[in-house]
Enzyme design. Sequence first.
Site, PDB file in Angstrom:
ATOM      1  N   ARG B  57       0.816  -1.210   0.000  1.00 36.13           N
ATOM      2  CA  ARG B  57       0.000   0.000   0.000  1.00 36.13           C
ATOM      3  C   ARG B  57       0.854   1.266   0.000  1.00 36.13           C
ATOM      4  NH1 ARG B  57      -3.905  -1.720   2.278  1.00 36.13           N
ATOM      5  NH2 ARG B  57      -2.552  -2.384   3.951  1.00 36.13           N
ATOM      6  N   THR B  58       1.828   1.285   0.859  1.00 39.86           N
ATOM      7  CA  THR B  58       2.659   2.485   0.970  1.00 39.86           C
ATOM      8  C   THR B  58       3.416   2.739  -0.335  1.00 39.86           C
ATOM      9  OG1 THR B  58       2.906   2.037   3.320  1.00 39.86           O
ATOM     10  CG2 THR B  58       4.453   3.584   2.374  1.00 39.86           C
ATOM     11  N   LYS B  86      24.614  -8.378  -0.377  1.00 40.83           N
ATOM     12  CA  LYS B  86      26.049  -8.671  -0.450  1.00 40.83           C
ATOM     13  C   LYS B  86      26.794  -8.030   0.715  1.00 40.83           C
ATOM     14  CE  LYS B  86      25.725  -8.556  -5.470  1.00 40.83           C
ATOM     15  NZ  LYS B  86      25.870  -7.595  -6.567  1.00 40.83           N
ATOM     16  N   ARG B 107      11.823   2.483   2.977  1.00 36.88           N
ATOM     17  CA  ARG B 107      11.165   1.597   3.945  1.00 36.88           C
ATOM     18  C   ARG B 107      12.228   0.598   4.392  1.00 36.88           C
ATOM     19  NH1 ARG B 107       5.736   0.829   5.594  1.00 36.88           N
ATOM     20  NH2 ARG B 107       5.440  -1.288   6.274  1.00 36.88           N
ATOM     21  N   HIS B 135       6.641   6.397  11.133  1.00 42.25           N
ATOM     22  CA  HIS B 135       6.000   6.258   9.832  1.00 42.25           C
ATOM     23  C   HIS B 135       5.239   7.567   9.603  1.00 42.25           C
ATOM     24  CE1 HIS B 135       4.455   4.530   6.324  1.00 42.25           C
ATOM     25  NE2 HIS B 135       3.667   3.590   6.804  1.00 42.25           N
TER      26      HIS B 135
END
Lengths: 152, 309
Positions: B57-58, B86, B107, B135
Amino acid sequence: MKEMKITPIRNGTVIDHIEPGMAMKVVRILGIPEPDTHSTISIAMFVRSKKMGEKDLLKIEDRELRQEEVNKISLIAPNATIIIIKDYNVKKKMRVSIPEVVRGIARCSNPNCITNKDEPLETEFKVENGKDIKLRCLYCERYVADIVESIA
Amino acid sequence: MSFKGRHVVSIRDFSRKDIEQILSRANKLLPIAKGEKASDILRNKIMATLFFEPSTRTRLSFESAMLRMGGRTLGFSDPGGTSAKKGETLADTIRMAAAYSDVIVLRHPQEGAAKLASEFSDVPVINAGDGAGQHPTQTLLDLFTIKKEVGKIDGKNIALVGDLKYGRTVHSLAYALSTFKAKLTFVAPPTLQMPEEMVATVKEMGTKPKLVNRIEDVIKTADVIYVTRIQKERFPDPDEYKKVARVYRITPAMLKGAKETMRIMHPLPRVKEISPEVDEMKHAAYFKQAFYGVPTRMALLSAVLGVNS
């Protein structure tokens, strides 16, 4: 006769009234001994004290601590007295004062905080000085669970 | 204060005036967000979406926001194929992404990742959720939803319900609502109640939150009921979870006596906290809330890129 456990120093810094058992942590925070210096450092732990019952004590020869270095130890030794010695005489006496932000000396107790990963950063905490001293991580915004532990 | 070039890491970096500025910008951008009006105010701008953990959604609402304004996007939605696997540091990944784009949306599963990113990026970094931390764009879209659906935020009775202990969105939201002098009630089972520190913070800001453990106590007075998911893994005893999940489920019967204008919000995904029959009621605002993510993120993107709406 009173037994002398640690002899007086000629030049340097004496840190007195450290909370009992905390001297080694103070040494670590101060980053002593510095590489390539061979001046004497005396550490006394659990010394009988009229004022505190027991205390730790530190004598660092040939080095004068600056106020900002002194403040770094305030979180674990809030009652410490710092005495600068010159030619066996007291040149200056200081008390520790608690800084607003501490950088690089404490570890965040949140295992999922980015500061506990392998990133090129210095930890940063805001010191909230209410009833008890609290450290709030400026990265994850969590409070440090145990300040002494986080500095260890 | 100008937003141009500013990082968006935590809602605590926003003053009330800053928030109002973003919400009013979001309101102006609504027709573009809905696709009713075309725009290319972000033409030639590139947004990098670095999603080190999935969040459909974000990510989609950020991409929609950028595309609606004529900008372009690049990035990844799962770190599987990236150099993070890596062993590259986040700091290095950010330096690289900053060289390829005009704004970074991040995120990340670790708390504090967005602040770290902001220190290594010379383009604005927008935090799209860092672990159980901040958030801020969710908070802004929640505030925008309240403003649009209830009219204003000041003085409104807002009940935050569910997992208030671990729920990331509710901490930021409680903080932001306190800057608006909303009247807060925290509704949760005792083991999942708002952390003491958070309660102390909102009190310092002049809010006097009420702490209760029954939803029934707020139904009649609430202007907004903000529901969050109670996660099974928070309960060592599965029976205890079932009991709590049953008590904290919103059903049409439970809403008798609620104000006509009361709105139910939820950051989604919803599981069992709101029964599907509630979706058809006028109280349900959670799907609209998800849409409001687009104009809110449009407002932020255009503001940090220094473009007038």
